[in-house]
Scaffold this motif. Structure first.
Motif, short mmCIF file in Angstrom:
data_model
loop_
_atom_site.label_atom_id
_atom_site.label_comp_id
_atom_site.label_asym_id
_atom_site.label_seq_id
_atom_site.Cartn_x
_atom_site.Cartn_y
_atom_site.Cartn_z
N SER A 184 0.82 -1.22 0.00
CA SER A 184 0.00 0.00 0.00
C SER A 184 0.85 1.26 0.00
CB SER A 184 -0.90 0.02 1.24
OG SER A 184 -1.84 -1.00 1.17
N TYR A 185 1.99 1.19 0.65
CA TYR A 185 2.86 2.38 0.71
C TYR A 185 3.35 2.80 -0.68
CZ TYR A 185 3.15 1.99 5.83
OH TYR A 185 2.88 1.96 7.17
N ASP A 186 3.30 1.86 -1.63
CA ASP A 186 3.72 2.22 -2.99
C ASP A 186 2.78 3.26 -3.61
OD1 ASP A 186 5.83 0.51 -2.87
OD2 ASP A 186 4.77 -1.17 -3.78
N ARG A 187 1.57 3.37 -3.04
CA ARG A 187 0.62 4.34 -3.60
C ARG A 187 0.85 5.76 -3.10
NH1 ARG A 187 -3.02 -0.13 -3.27
NH2 ARG A 187 -3.52 0.32 -1.11
N LEU A 188 1.84 5.92 -2.27
CA LEU A 188 2.15 7.25 -1.72
C LEU A 188 2.38 8.25 -2.86
CD1 LEU A 188 2.69 8.19 1.27
CD2 LEU A 188 5.10 8.04 0.70
N PRO A 189 1.63 9.37 -2.86
CA PRO A 189 1.84 10.33 -3.95
C PRO A 189 3.18 11.04 -3.81
CG PRO A 189 0.35 11.23 -2.32
CD PRO A 189 0.64 9.83 -1.88
N SER A 190 3.69 11.55 -4.92
CA SER A 190 4.97 12.26 -4.84
C SER A 190 4.94 13.53 -5.68
CB SER A 190 6.10 11.36 -5.35
OG SER A 190 7.31 12.09 -5.33
N SER A 191 5.46 14.59 -5.10
CA SER A 191 5.60 15.81 -5.90
C SER A 191 7.06 16.25 -5.88
CB SER A 191 4.71 16.91 -5.32
OG SER A 191 5.08 17.16 -3.98
N PHE A 192 7.93 15.29 -5.55
CA PHE A 192 9.34 15.65 -5.40
C PHE A 192 9.97 16.04 -6.73
CE2 PHE A 192 13.87 14.42 -5.27
CZ PHE A 192 14.28 15.27 -4.26
N ASN A 193 10.69 17.15 -6.70
CA ASN A 193 11.35 17.62 -7.91
C ASN A 193 12.83 17.88 -7.60
OD1 ASN A 193 12.28 18.92 -10.13
ND2 ASN A 193 10.67 20.50 -10.18
N PRO A 194 13.72 17.01 -8.13
CA PRO A 194 15.14 17.18 -7.84
C PRO A 194 15.68 18.55 -8.23
CG PRO A 194 14.75 15.10 -8.98
CD PRO A 194 13.46 15.85 -8.99
N ASP A 195 15.09 19.15 -9.28
CA ASP A 195 15.57 20.45 -9.74
C ASP A 195 15.37 21.53 -8.67
OD1 ASP A 195 16.37 19.38 -12.08
OD2 ASP A 195 14.53 19.89 -13.16
N GLU A 196 14.25 21.40 -7.92
CA GLU A 196 14.01 22.38 -6.85
C GLU A 196 15.08 22.28 -5.77
OE1 GLU A 196 10.11 22.24 -5.09
OE2 GLU A 196 9.16 22.41 -7.08
N VAL A 197 15.47 21.05 -5.48
CA VAL A 197 16.52 20.85 -4.46
C VAL A 197 17.83 21.45 -4.96
CG1 VAL A 197 17.86 19.14 -3.18
CG2 VAL A 197 15.42 18.79 -3.55
N LEU A 198 18.14 21.18 -6.23
CA LEU A 198 19.39 21.72 -6.79
C LEU A 198 19.38 23.25 -6.75
CD1 LEU A 198 19.92 19.30 -9.82
CD2 LEU A 198 21.19 19.35 -7.66
N GLN A 199 18.20 23.81 -7.03
CA GLN A 199 18.06 25.26 -6.99
C GLN A 199 18.32 25.80 -5.58
OE1 GLN A 199 17.45 27.45 -9.38
NE2 GLN A 199 17.24 29.22 -8.02
N LYS A 200 17.75 25.09 -4.58
CA LYS A 200 17.94 25.53 -3.20
C LYS A 200 19.39 25.38 -2.76
CE LYS A 200 13.44 25.52 -1.31
NZ LYS A 200 12.65 25.55 -0.13
N ILE A 201 20.01 24.31 -3.22
CA ILE A 201 21.42 24.11 -2.89
C ILE A 201 22.24 25.25 -3.47
CG2 ILE A 201 23.43 22.64 -3.39
CD1 ILE A 201 21.46 20.23 -3.19
N GLU A 202 21.88 25.63 -4.69
CA GLU A 202 22.56 26.74 -5.37
C GLU A 202 22.42 28.02 -4.54
OE1 GLU A 202 24.92 27.97 -8.34
OE2 GLU A 202 23.92 26.04 -8.54
N GLU A 203 21.17 28.27 -4.11
CA GLU A 203 20.92 29.49 -3.33
C GLU A 203 21.68 29.45 -2.01
OE1 GLU A 203 16.69 29.61 -2.87
OE2 GLU A 203 16.36 29.93 -5.01
N GLU A 204 21.65 28.27 -1.38
CA GLU A 204 22.33 28.12 -0.08
C GLU A 204 23.82 28.37 -0.24
OE1 GLU A 204 22.99 24.23 1.98
OE2 GLU A 204 21.37 24.96 3.23
N THR A 205 24.38 27.82 -1.31
CA THR A 205 25.81 28.00 -1.56
C THR A 205 26.12 29.48 -1.75
OG1 THR A 205 25.75 25.89 -2.71
CG2 THR A 205 27.73 27.22 -2.99
#
Lengths: 184, 592
Positions: free
Chosen positions: B16-37
């Protein structure tokens, strides 16, 4: 490119490799976070925080232990997330938003379609953390006893004891709920 | 529920856990890492550490400049957008030549005032314009002026009632941005921020940013001067003696940099001279003017970077008090997104480096023991009463080192970054005391504990029982002594509370297994009817030096019994206990 290659490239500052690494592992993080009790609508934030944090300490990783670190970081991030959130809530003394709770319940029903799944999930969340985590890592993340010991920083015998007790508690909770069989 | 059914239920849930929805976007993380840096000046993760500090600072200074102009423009327009309420906005503006001229003249006046203020700072620093304009805080001021004096913005100001005041506010902000670190110090001396944590953090972030801007520019000037370090014991001294031959620009900054609490220095381990912020009299002025929770940030400005090229800049003796001060801030301050992650990163990496780096390579003497000079700081760190992350981490290591004549510690070998982070997290959650009580119980000097079973002891056991049975949570027994666990066991037998009895058993106990079977056996065996308060005299508990394979200590408890149920030769009963992560548990029960 395999996991170790990606980690190595990411450690050298290759953003694309880190992107690929995230794609390989984000479902693990999302599911583990949810299983640990992170609310559905908080999962995107927690997942994002995990990968930002992971990147921050990336150059310190021993590549062989990446998975262990990923679980540890997810666990710490989830704990920290709610600790921070609780502080904010205490400060603002927010009233409970019933609309939000209903929306959350409805979204959860789409993941856990059957009543008995929801009951079991709730019973797991209710377990004390020291019992809950070995159970999740063993049954849902397919980690070995040794891997669980590494993630939780406890000995093998403690892992076994906790798993044993977690199963006992959970069985008791399920029996008290009538022990309905799946899908019936 | 049978094991088989249980496993199936778990398997279904897993699916059932496989049905967990996802809105994860790796690009957003990369963007935040960029900003943090960009925002924090943090280095990119890289295994190539040596000699990158100066380059990083320069890249940081240039990188930040490219993003902040957008920030300035956005900030100004957002501010105006918020403030241009219907109450202040006048009807559609019709530009008249007189009004345009009036505004142009007003803006010219403000620009001249800004130029005067700007030039004043440049002269104070004795920098060429080319270098002065590289400073981020100067660029920010310049950008504000540039934005608010352009035609579009000027026209928007002419269209509102208090346009001139707005313009003046922006110019004042731009002039404020120009303030040098030394001027900021004067401000803080006059307006202490002792009571305001958030304002303290904001001030220190800005101050640190300006200092780092200056350091980067000074290093750039030094690099361009092509000065080479001659062979000398004190390179900074040799450098200063050669100053007469330096280009004018380099001489100028040497003459003025100390006013901003910056100097050139040379680390004895390195073949380089660099500019750094130091604990000058100027810095001392600011030390007592910030909220106490932020003092770790104040020290960080002077002490960073704690490591250089993978090596600690400080000896263990120097580093330990620094880490203790940093720790106080990390445990108490409200987390912010700017300074906290930087200080946390320094804390984790410096401590890890100190424990793993220095001592694993050069901390041992010829006999294979840790040098005596390292022992005292470690012992100091491990001693004390306070439950802190550093003590939590170091105490068991010191115990192992002492036990091995300072040769070996398994825990030292195993310690990782994550353990340090976790300890910090537990510390912030005030949870460390729970974990540390176990460690504090070992008293090698007093391995024998004698306990009289009197009213006081019985009352304590009753309280322990009441607390425990409210939740049946193992952790509640964590601080109990061996004697109390024995007392609790007898009391649970007296009450025929089989669940508590079962909890007190360690998994290694012979009869440990399924709880239902234990209860069944206990019922069939008709347990003793003795009462804790009436039938026992005393308990002697001896902590053994023996450990099991998992490193747990054992203890033996001998109980003198007043009333015996069976014809014992000796009226006493003996238990073996083991110190588990949840506290003492019974491994061997008395026979009978």
């Amino acid at each position: 490119m395999n996991n170790i290659d990606l980690i190595e490239k990411a450690q050298q500052g290759d953003r694309a490799a880190y992107g690929e690494l995230m794609k390989l592992h984000y479902r693990t993080v999302e599911k583990f976070a949810y299983q640990c009790g992170v609310r559905l609508d908080d999962i995107p934030d927690v997942t994002q925080e995990v990968f930002i944090k992971l990147h921050r300490f990336l150059h310190q990783f021993n590549q062989d232990r990446f998975t262990t670190w990923l679980y540890k970081i997810t666990l710490n991030t989830a704990r920290d997330y709610y600790r921070k959130e609780n502080r904010e809530r205490d400060k603002q003394q927010k009233a409970v938003d019933h609309t939000q709770i209903m929306a959350q319940d409805s979204a959860e029903a789409e993941v856990l379609l059957f009543e008995e799944d929801r009951e079991l999930h709730a019973a797991i969340i209710q377990l004390d953390e020291k019992y809950r985590l070995p159970l999740i890592l063993y049954y849902f993340q397919d980690l070995s006893y040794q891997q669980i010991a590494d993630v939780l920083n406890i000995t093998l015998s403690v892992v076994k004891t906790r798993l044993h007790r977690a199963k006992d508690s959970l069985k008791k909770a399920m029996d008290n709920n009538g022990g309905v069989r799946h899908g019936e | 529920m049978a094991n088989n059914d249980f496993d199936k239920r778990m398997e279904f849930l897993k699916t059932s856990y496989d049905r967990l929805p996802s809105s994860f976007n790796p690009d957003e993380v990369l963007q935040k890492i960029e900003e943090e840096t960009n925002n924090s000046g943090r280095k990119e993760p890289s295994s190539k550490k040596k000699g990158t500090f100066r380059r990083t600072m320069t890249v940081w200074a240039v990188g930040i400049a490219s993003v902040f102009l957008f920030g300035v423009i956005t900030a100004i327009f957002v501010l105006e957008g918020q403030e241009n309420t219907p109450a202040t906005k006048v009807e559609e503006y019709v530009e008249s030549p007189e009004v345009v001229q009036e505004y142009d003249e007003y803006i010219d006046t403000l620009k001249k005032e800004y130029a005067i203020e700007r030039e004043k700072r440049r002269k104070k620093l004795m920098l060429e314009e080319e270098k002065f304009e590289q400073l981020e805080f100067v660029r920010r001021g310049d950008s504000i002026v540039s934005v608010v004096t352009n035609k579009t913005y000027r026209e928007s100001m002419m269209g509102i009632a208090n346009g001139k005041e707005r313009l003046k506010d922006h110019f004042e902000n731009a002039v404020s941005d120009l303030k040098l670190p030394s001027e900021m110090v004067e401000d803080i001396v006059n307006y202490s921020l002792v009571d305001d944590e958030q304002a303290s953090i904001a001030f220190l972030d800005t101050y640190r940013g300006k200092v780092q801007n200056l350091v980067a520019v000074y290093n750039e000037i030094l690099k361009e001067s092509s000065y080479t370090v001659e062979s000398s014991d004190d390179k900074a001294e040799a450098f200063m003696q050669s100053r007469g031959q330096f280009p004018r620009e380099l001489q100028n900054i040497i003459d003025t940099m100390r006013e901003q609490s910056i100097e050139f220095y040379s680390n004895s381990d390195m073949e380089v001279i660099e500019a750094h912020y130091y604990a000058s009299s100027l810095h001392k002025k600011i030390q007592h003017n910030f909220h106490p929770n932020t003092l770790g940030y104040v020290d960080m400005i002077v002490e960073e970077p704690y490591t250089f090229g993978g090596k600690s800049q400080y000896s263990a003796q120097e580093l330990i008090p620094m880490l203790q001060k940093i720790e106080r801030t990390l445990l108490t301050v409200e987390k912010d997104s700017v300074l906290y992650p930087i200080l946390e990163s320094y804390y984790v990496s410096s401590f890890h480096n100190m424990m793993k780096g220095a001592w694993s390579t050069r901390g041992f003497n010829e006999q294979g023991s840790i040098h005596e000079e390292f022992r005292k700081p470690l012992q100091d760190l491990a001693s004390g009463e306070e439950a802190t992350p550093l003590r939590y981490l170091v105490q068991p290591i010191v115990e192992e080192l002492e036990a091995s004549d300072w040769r070996f510690s398994k825990k030292l070998e195993m310690i990782e970054w994550e353990d340090i982070e976790e300890a910090l997290l537990l510390g912030r959650g005030n949870q460390l005391a729970d974990y540390m009580s176990v460690k504090q119980r070992y008293t090698k000097e007093h391995p024998v504990q004698y306990t009289l079973v009197d009213d006081r002891f019985v009352e304590k056991v009753h309280m322990l029982y009441d607390n425990f049975t409210m939740a049946y949570d193992d952790i509640l027994l964590n601080g109990a002594t061996g004697a109390e666990i024995i007392g609790l066991y007898y009391y649970a037998v007296e009450l025929k509370d089989f669940e508590t009895q079962y909890t007190l058993l360690d998994s290694a106990t012979e009869i440990y297994g399924d709880q239902a079977i234990y209860i069944q056996n206990a019922l069939e065996n008709d347990q003793s009817s003795r009462k804790l308060a009436d039938d026992f005299m005393d308990i002697t508990f001896l902590i053994s030096d023996d450990k099991d394979n998992d490193d747990f200590y054992f203890g033996e408890a001998v109980v003198n019994v007043k009333k015996v149920d069976y014809p014992f030769v000796e009226p006493r009963e003996a238990f073996i206990l083991k110190d588990t992560p949840f506290g003492w548990r019974i491994v061997v029960l008395p026979k009978g």
